[in-house]
Design a protein around this motif. Structure first.
Motif, mmCIF file in Angstrom:
data_model
loop_
_atom_site.group_PDB
_atom_site.id
_atom_site.type_symbol
_atom_site.label_atom_id
_atom_site.label_comp_id
_atom_site.label_asym_id
_atom_site.label_seq_id
_atom_site.Cartn_x
_atom_site.Cartn_y
_atom_site.Cartn_z
ATOM 1 N N VAL A 163 43.825 29.469 28.069
ATOM 2 C CA VAL A 163 43.667 30.356 27.094
ATOM 3 C C VAL A 163 44.341 31.639 27.672
ATOM 4 N N PRO A 164 45.741 31.623 27.484
ATOM 5 C CA PRO A 164 46.586 32.862 27.873
ATOM 6 C C PRO A 164 46.346 33.902 27.153
ATOM 7 N N ASN A 165 45.825 34.105 26.132
ATOM 8 C CA ASN A 165 45.726 35.472 25.415
ATOM 9 C C ASN A 165 44.179 36.052 25.801
ATOM 10 N N SER A 166 43.536 35.368 26.632
ATOM 11 C CA SER A 166 42.122 35.949 27.102
ATOM 12 C C SER A 166 42.053 36.931 27.901
ATOM 13 N N VAL A 167 41.355 37.905 27.728
ATOM 14 C CA VAL A 167 41.271 38.882 29.063
ATOM 15 C C VAL A 167 40.983 38.354 30.149
ATOM 16 N N THR A 168 39.992 37.350 30.229
ATOM 17 C CA THR A 168 39.765 36.701 31.641
ATOM 18 C C THR A 168 40.685 35.890 32.033
ATOM 19 N N GLU A 169 41.315 35.122 31.512
ATOM 20 C CA GLU A 169 42.544 34.772 31.895
ATOM 21 C C GLU A 169 43.662 35.566 32.732
ATOM 22 N N ALA A 170 43.964 36.766 31.838
ATOM 23 C CA ALA A 170 45.013 37.642 32.272
ATOM 24 C C ALA A 170 44.334 38.326 33.659
ATOM 25 N N LEU A 171 43.046 38.583 33.639
ATOM 26 C CA LEU A 171 42.711 39.582 34.548
ATOM 27 C C LEU A 171 41.844 38.993 35.752
ATOM 28 N N VAL A 172 41.424 37.709 35.578
ATOM 29 C CA VAL A 172 40.632 37.042 36.560
ATOM 30 C C VAL A 172 41.206 35.636 37.120
ATOM 31 N N PHE A 173 41.426 34.739 36.018
ATOM 32 C CA PHE A 173 41.691 33.199 36.515
ATOM 33 C C PHE A 173 43.253 33.156 36.982
ATOM 34 N N SER A 174 44.250 34.099 36.177
ATOM 35 C CA SER A 174 45.554 33.861 36.680
ATOM 36 C C SER A 174 45.787 34.568 37.911
ATOM 37 N N LYS A 175 45.248 35.599 37.991
ATOM 38 C CA LYS A 175 45.164 36.326 39.467
ATOM 39 C C LYS A 175 44.619 35.750 40.725
ATOM 40 N N LEU A 176 43.389 34.923 40.513
ATOM 41 C CA LEU A 176 42.751 34.023 41.513
ATOM 42 C C LEU A 176 43.726 33.014 41.956
ATOM 43 N N ARG A 177 44.004 32.445 40.687
ATOM 44 C CA ARG A 177 44.927 31.075 40.868
ATOM 45 C C ARG A 177 46.237 31.520 41.867
ATOM 46 N N ALA A 178 46.726 32.443 41.711
ATOM 47 C CA ALA A 178 47.702 32.943 42.263
ATOM 48 C C ALA A 178 47.540 33.296 43.828
ATOM 49 N N GLY A 179 46.166 33.452 44.166
ATOM 50 C CA GLY A 179 45.801 34.010 45.516
ATOM 51 C C GLY A 179 46.035 35.804 45.448
ATOM 52 N N LYS A 180 45.815 36.234 44.304
ATOM 53 C CA LYS A 180 45.848 37.555 44.239
ATOM 54 C C LYS A 180 44.636 38.423 43.948
ATOM 55 N N THR A 181 44.264 39.700 43.935
ATOM 56 C CA THR A 181 43.045 40.412 43.576
ATOM 57 C C THR A 181 42.824 40.373 41.969
ATOM 58 N N ALA A 182 41.772 39.914 41.684
ATOM 59 C CA ALA A 182 41.281 40.047 40.229
ATOM 60 C C ALA A 182 41.198 41.299 39.753
ATOM 61 N N ASN A 183 41.086 41.385 38.465
ATOM 62 C CA ASN A 183 40.870 42.952 37.907
ATOM 63 C C ASN A 183 39.622 42.656 36.910
ATOM 64 N N TRP A 184 38.895 43.885 36.461
ATOM 65 C CA TRP A 184 38.048 43.777 35.407
ATOM 66 C C TRP A 184 38.140 45.225 34.982
ATOM 67 N N LEU A 185 37.745 45.378 33.386
ATOM 68 C CA LEU A 185 37.815 46.378 32.846
ATOM 69 C C LEU A 185 36.521 47.258 32.902
ATOM 70 N N VAL A 186 36.912 48.562 33.413
ATOM 71 C CA VAL A 186 36.068 49.681 33.279
ATOM 72 C C VAL A 186 34.707 49.746 34.276
ATOM 73 N N ASN A 187 33.867 48.659 34.171
ATOM 74 C CA ASN A 187 32.701 48.438 34.747
ATOM 75 C C ASN A 187 32.310 47.204 35.083
#
Length: 304
Positions: A163-187
């Protein structure tokens, strides 16, 4: 003939919906500017839904029409084109006697204290929310006056595999998959409901083929045990076998990002959905049809 037609084919929800429809019909029509088959026997029709004649031709001969189109995430485009797309669809369905299923979001509710239900009043606090409220009222009016037999299928923010256009893919799954730090919005400490794409597609197909579902609004199946961002990232990280490291993107960071990326800038007015609990109630659907996939299973499916 039970031809079922998807307007706006090619998107994530449309594709999942197309995968589900063979359970109900062997005559599926996919409509978009550049449609591609999902099932071997799909009929492909090229059409611009802002053109009334092309929309009518795309709808002709359909028993059920699903409007799951997506427009570029820009307020000015939404304001100009969404009313045209919906009006063209209503007119075409009325002319050809087709039932209409409209896939919707929750922007028209605005900020809600507590659970969002099908009875939650429209109180948009964003420009995009105003557009969604306007077009939802257009369809409700057409339903109430008997112009069309229709229903509204509404989803929370969605997540899932591929689901490339979802916030969770952009901020969480793609980051963790690449061994990077995940992100979350605001809170990351407030609860945020998420609808699994597979449940959204199956639920929309189910509603479209349930005669008693028409004339109503339905919230698509979404696990009631909403997770915080911290919990969501923790489960996603566990699925990948990595540490749940993440950082929170504050309002000003999103504002700064918007200076360089117009799409990021367009998300700023929606950040109210992330600073407090965002709770989506789908008990009406689940009591009538089937239960939502729980987050533990949904996140495992998404962590590919």
């Amino acid at each position: 003939m039970n031809r079922q037609t998807i307007l706006g084919a090619g998107g994530i929800i449309a594709t999942e919906l197309a995968r589900q429809l063979p359970a109900y019909t062997d005559t599926i029509r996919l409509v978009s500017r550049n449609p591609k088959t999902v099932n071997p026997t799909d009929e492909l029709v090229q059409a611009d839904l802002t053109d009334a004649q092309q929309t009518e031709q795309a709808v002709a001969g359909s028993a059920v029409v699903y409007l799951v189109a997506g427009l570029p995430y820009k307020t000015s485009i939404w304001q100009e084109k969404w009313p045209i797309v919906l009006q063209n669809t209503i007119d075409a369905c009325e002319r050809h006697g087709a039932k209409l299923v409209f896939f919707d979001n929750v922007y028209m509710y605005g900020r809600v204290s507590g659970w969002m239900t099908e009875e939650t009043p429209f109180n948009p606090i964003s420009k995009k929310g105003e557009v969604r409220a306007h077009i939802a009222r257009m369809l409700l009016d057409a339903m109430q006056t008997g112009r069309v037999t229709a229903l509204i299928a509404r989803s929370a923010d969605f997540y899932g595999p591929n689901v490339p256009n979802s916030v969770t893919e952009a901020l969480v799954f793609s980051k963790l998959r690449a061994g990077k730090t995940a992100n979350w919005l605001v809170n990351a400490q407030v609860k945020h409901s998420m609808t699994l794409v597979a449940d959204a597609g199956r639920g929309t197909a189910t509603l479209g083929n349930a005669p008693d579902a028409y004339g109503q609004t339905w919230h698509l199946p979404t696990d009631r045990k909403a997770l915080t961002g911290h919990e969501f990232i923790g489960q996603a990280a566990a699925a990948y076998g990595v540490k749940p490291n993440y950082s929170v993107l504050s309002n000003w960071m999103v504002w700064l990002g918007g200076l360089f990326n117009p799409v990021v800038g367009e998300t700023r007015e929606m950040l109210y959905q992330s600073d407090s609990d965002y709770l989506f109630d789908s008990s009406k659907f689940e009591n009538r049809f089937f239960a939502a996939t729980n987050y533990s299973e949904g996140i495992k499916q998404s962590a590919v």
